[in-house]
Design a protein around this motif. Sequence first.
Motif, short mmCIF file in Angstrom:
data_model
loop_
_atom_site.label_atom_id
_atom_site.label_comp_id
_atom_site.label_asym_id
_atom_site.label_seq_id
_atom_site.Cartn_x
_atom_site.Cartn_y
_atom_site.Cartn_z
N SER A 83 53.51 -85.10 23.12
CA SER A 83 52.61 -85.35 22.35
C SER A 83 51.67 -85.73 23.14
CB SER A 83 53.21 -86.82 21.43
OG SER A 83 51.79 -87.19 20.76
N PHE A 84 52.26 -86.85 24.43
CA PHE A 84 51.43 -86.83 25.37
C PHE A 84 50.51 -86.16 26.22
CE2 PHE A 84 53.35 -91.70 26.74
CZ PHE A 84 53.33 -91.98 24.41
N GLN A 85 51.19 -85.17 26.34
CA GLN A 85 50.53 -84.30 27.26
C GLN A 85 49.57 -83.43 26.20
OE1 GLN A 85 53.60 -81.70 28.47
NE2 GLN A 85 53.95 -83.14 30.25
N LYS A 86 49.65 -83.30 25.09
CA LYS A 86 48.59 -82.71 24.89
C LYS A 86 47.10 -83.50 24.43
CE LYS A 86 50.54 -79.90 20.88
NZ LYS A 86 51.48 -79.63 19.48
N HIS A 87 47.66 -84.70 24.39
CA HIS A 87 45.93 -85.55 24.31
C HIS A 87 45.67 -86.66 25.91
CE1 HIS A 87 46.19 -86.17 20.24
NE2 HIS A 87 47.66 -85.15 20.42
N PHE A 88 46.45 -86.58 26.69
CA PHE A 88 46.43 -87.06 27.52
C PHE A 88 47.22 -85.58 28.79
CE2 PHE A 88 46.42 -90.58 30.99
CZ PHE A 88 45.16 -90.68 31.05
N SER A 89 46.61 -85.39 29.28
CA SER A 89 47.36 -84.45 30.77
C SER A 89 47.01 -84.53 31.82
CB SER A 89 46.37 -82.73 30.64
OG SER A 89 45.15 -83.47 30.54
N GLU A 90 47.74 -83.88 32.66
CA GLU A 90 48.12 -84.59 34.01
C GLU A 90 47.23 -84.30 34.84
OE1 GLU A 90 50.56 -82.95 38.13
OE2 GLU A 90 51.59 -82.53 35.84
N GLU A 91 46.03 -83.27 34.45
CA GLU A 91 45.07 -83.37 34.81
C GLU A 91 44.18 -84.24 34.55
OE1 GLU A 91 46.25 -80.82 33.18
OE2 GLU A 91 46.30 -78.79 34.56
N GLU A 92 44.24 -84.62 33.70
CA GLU A 92 43.11 -85.52 33.33
C GLU A 92 43.34 -86.75 33.75
OE1 GLU A 92 41.23 -87.91 28.92
OE2 GLU A 92 42.55 -85.63 29.54
N ASP B 105 38.87 -79.96 46.76
CA ASP B 105 40.00 -79.13 47.09
C ASP B 105 40.03 -78.88 45.07
OD1 ASP B 105 40.61 -79.06 49.11
OD2 ASP B 105 41.79 -80.53 49.13
N LEU B 106 40.13 -79.72 44.83
CA LEU B 106 40.55 -79.72 43.26
C LEU B 106 39.64 -78.43 42.53
CD1 LEU B 106 41.55 -82.92 41.47
CD2 LEU B 106 42.91 -81.05 42.71
N LEU B 107 38.34 -78.41 43.06
CA LEU B 107 37.27 -77.09 41.90
C LEU B 107 38.08 -75.97 41.99
CD1 LEU B 107 33.84 -78.19 43.70
CD2 LEU B 107 34.41 -78.14 41.28
N ASN B 108 38.74 -75.93 42.84
CA ASN B 108 39.57 -74.05 42.68
C ASN B 108 40.85 -74.18 42.67
OD1 ASN B 108 37.42 -73.29 44.25
ND2 ASN B 108 37.92 -73.63 46.49
N LYS B 109 41.09 -75.38 42.38
CA LYS B 109 42.13 -75.38 41.73
C LYS B 109 42.63 -75.39 40.15
CE LYS B 109 47.03 -78.69 42.41
NZ LYS B 109 47.52 -79.09 43.23
N TYR B 110 42.21 -76.58 39.61
CA TYR B 110 41.74 -77.12 38.12
C TYR B 110 41.15 -75.96 37.25
CZ TYR B 110 43.82 -81.07 38.60
OH TYR B 110 44.82 -82.45 38.59
N ARG B 111 41.52 -75.88 35.91
CA ARG B 111 40.97 -74.87 35.17
C ARG B 111 39.58 -74.85 34.89
NH1 ARG B 111 45.18 -77.67 32.19
NH2 ARG B 111 44.11 -78.26 29.74
N CYS B 112 38.90 -74.17 34.41
CA CYS B 112 37.49 -74.40 34.15
C CYS B 112 36.57 -75.45 32.78
CB CYS B 112 36.73 -73.41 33.51
SG CYS B 112 37.55 -72.56 31.77
N THR B 113 37.44 -75.53 32.65
CA THR B 113 37.84 -76.99 31.85
C THR B 113 37.82 -78.58 32.37
OG1 THR B 113 39.71 -75.64 30.24
CG2 THR B 113 39.33 -78.58 29.75
N TYR B 114 38.17 -78.14 33.50
CA TYR B 114 38.01 -79.83 34.16
C TYR B 114 36.63 -79.12 35.20
CZ TYR B 114 42.22 -81.39 31.97
OH TYR B 114 42.59 -81.74 30.43
N GLN B 115 35.76 -78.36 35.00
CA GLN B 115 35.39 -78.36 36.73
C GLN B 115 33.56 -78.94 36.29
OE1 GLN B 115 35.41 -75.54 38.82
NE2 GLN B 115 37.22 -75.77 38.28
N ASP B 116 33.68 -79.38 35.07
CA ASP B 116 31.82 -80.52 35.08
C ASP B 116 32.43 -82.21 35.73
OD1 ASP B 116 30.28 -78.13 34.43
OD2 ASP B 116 30.77 -78.32 32.34
N ASP B 117 34.10 -81.67 35.01
CA ASP B 117 34.26 -82.50 35.42
C ASP B 117 34.66 -84.18 36.69
OD1 ASP B 117 34.88 -83.74 32.61
OD2 ASP B 117 37.03 -83.56 32.75
#
Length: 1017
Positions: free
Chosen positions: A152-161, A185-197
Amino acid sequence: MVAFDSENTLKMAYEHYENGDYYQSRQLLVNEDNSIPLADFYLYESYLAREELGIKKSQKYLYQALDQLASKNSSTAYEISLNLAFDAYLQKDLTALSHALIQSRHYTKSEDPWLYFFQGLLAYLKENYSDALTFWKLSGTKQWLSPWMRTSFQKHFSEEEMCLKFLHAEIESGEVLETRKKLQDLLNKYRCTYQDDIRYLIGLSILKEAHHYPLTQRSPFFEKAWEYLRDIPNNNSFVLKEKTRVAKFFEKQVLQEVVQQNFSTLPICAAALEKWQSVDELQSFCQEIAQFFKALILTDHLAEASLAINEFEKSLPEGLIKEQIALNMHQQMHQILSMENIELLDAYWELSKDFLVSQNISFPIFSQAILNKLFETIEQEDKSFTNSQAYLSFLQTYENDPHRRYDLAKQMIQKAISFWLEKRQSLKAIELIKLAKQLPDISEHGLLQDDIEQAVVYIHRNIHLEDLVEDFSNLQLAIAQLHLFHLNLFEEQDISNQLADAQYQFHQGHLSLASKKIEWVLKNNPEDYIARKIAALIAFEEGRYAEIQQHQKYLNPSDKDLKDLFAFLASFNSPSFSPEPSENVKLKLAQTFLIRSQPEKALFWLDKLVTKDDEALLGYYVAAFQNKAWEKVLDLYCQLDFRHAHKSVLQAMCIQACIAKNQLEKADLLFNQLISNRHGDDETKIHSSLEKHLQHFNVDAFAAHYFLHIKKDPQDALKALKNSSSLPKELLLQRAELAFQSKDYYSSILDLRAYLQFEDSASREKALNLMAQNYFVLGHYEDCIIYYKKLMELTPQNRYLEKTYEQALTAVGCRSSILALATPTIAPFESKRRSGHVANTHDLTESITLKLLEVKQWVSQGLLQHPYSEKFLSAYAILKNMTEQYPYFSEGWFLKGQILSGMQFHEAAKVSYAKAIETCPSHIEAYKNLASLYLLENDFYNASFYLKRSLELSPHDKALWVRLGKAYESLNQFEEALTAWHQALLLDPHSNEFYIKIAHLTQCILNERVSYCMTNW
């Protein structure tokens, strides 16, 4: 946690939950064969509800789980409380999150990682980013209490977030460079969902870094930040939360660039603001920019204003910001117009016209506003129409379209007709027509001349139709000034017609109208016998003895129509004249003597009357009052007819008689009648010259005296005096006294001003004293001193006045001037001023004091936080006018310096503070503010100079010693700094800070000496 009877069933329920099959998961949980504890059951239901039904429903199950707990020390209890905290966080409910954390402490150890984790989230939501980082670092590795919790926690509050929140907190805490490397460094590591963040946080870090550099070096940072920020969609979670705050970075940058005349990032900042600010926010921002432009012009920074407007036009991209700035500037022209500052308006238009024209601003509306202002101004002016001419000159500069100028001129002609025929202001109408002639283009002059001729003919026709005889002379003046002699409006027939009509009106008893017509006829033909005769007869009927004498030399004594008139003249000069005059003449003589306050002569002729009618009885009544025959007044009042008995003035006479005879109950009864009918007298019912004279009685003034002296009620007395629009000068002083007693100082000052305009004021000393007291109470000590000085010139030996004068001098800071009181030849306050200015002290008070009240209030209310607000700019305009007109007025210079400082015009502020000191060398606040400005600029040498001057005037000011110590320390003058801190310590012996600072400075001095010895060894 108690396990199900069937462990496999529980595992299957979790697997369905993990795969999103919430229905099957619930079916397994509610199976009747399962003997799960209710607390556990409601906990699992809360997990399912969070996904299906929302957080509110999840919270409901969690509270039910708490109610069913078998043991408060179980891991289930802790898991429930952590889920309550998690739901509160998801809803951004700070109060609920705080309560959940308090509750969680009952179920675990205080140093549990999950508690630190949620405390960090709470601090993050509160924007206490440094605390959030501290808690998160303490949280370390966290153990999941159940697989349900982990999923539940990981669905609503991911490690990336969580990682991004941590990095965001680092940026906000000032860890900019290292954090930016991690983000890149994270720009290339994280999925596109978090690119704008990530891009957003990188842009934010660059903006944060930019503010560590001077304004002139920030341009590359803003350009680089905008590369990351410009393509981020507006629905991004960080943007939704913080776009307003980030937009403020760009807004602040623009404002600082405008203030410091550096426009390098203007296009980028404008694009960012249009992207992220709402329309209302943009309008507010653009209004502030326009206000600053106005402030530049108002404070005579014309070169800076010109540069700013050129940059707006050149650098700003076409869009909402440029359009809004232009609209706000145009609105400000309307505001300046309402301020009646034509010079500022002219300068504003000259600098901004190209920019406004480029934005297609609608000019006809403002042209009409100027014209309306011209109409308003000419209506207020009396003889000199210089202000009206100024508005016309501006209108000629502003409006270039010949057709519109002609239309505006036509409106002026129509307004002139309205002035003449509706408002009865013929001279202003003539002036307005003359102004209208100056407005049109040469090509339109012929058309306008035709319009003027038609207007004059129309006015002439209406004068005839409405019988406005008094306007004939002004119409002749209009014809002469407008060069319209060819119209031939006045002929001999006109004069004859008016004379005939005057005769008719006289015989009909319409004396007022007949008098106006005759006056015009005599202006055109002073030798006309019939006109003279009618004028004399009108004066005779109205009891105007002096006018009768003026006309007498033109009249024939043998004229039968003038028999009574000549009998009146003869009897007036010689009562024993024979033959005895008629009854009408006797009554006229009696009334004339009563009007001249000669009751004995009036009674002589009243006694000779054979028939004693109502008019004779009225004469006896007034004569008795003038003779103070109070018993007779009371007796005759009862005999007056109803029409006379209800006249206010005659009631007032009877009231005074009642008071004189101590019949106060009757006086009160009559007074109440008088008050209730105070507006009941009707001038159309006046039958005689005596009644017409009595009609000038001031009911409100009488009522005020009655309230004050009989009822002993000063409040009602003041109300009665305020009801009167025109008071004699002695009542002005009385009203001022009552207003002062009621703490209405503004009204008191206004009345005293009016009273002191009379050179022969009998109570001048009293009025000056009261004026000084008003200003002393209000804290306007400079004005108080001016009036006490005038008062001491009248009563030089008054020791009480000298004491009060000394208090005012002390309050204004002129302590050294108090010594001059012992020397009459020295003017204490003004001895520091140039002699050429001393004569204007009375004008100073007349012009500025009441305005200064409002200006001080604006400054004291903290408007420096909004330095370009309309009120602040208006305050500056007032002060600018004051200091130009009265350059010796120190308080005006000081307030002007405060406003300029708030506007960040520091050099101009320094000049104003220096002027305040020049005109009042003991103005301590001016020294303090000058020191503050130099400290702000790190000019510690000049700052220390003005701090020392401040301390000469206020040696017990601890804060000044502290500031002086810091200034000396910044100059590496450690011994002088140590002395200053020692003085501060004497004033506050219990300050640990002072002891620490003294110890530090002592060490610095020792180090300096050691270094010197080592160098010279």
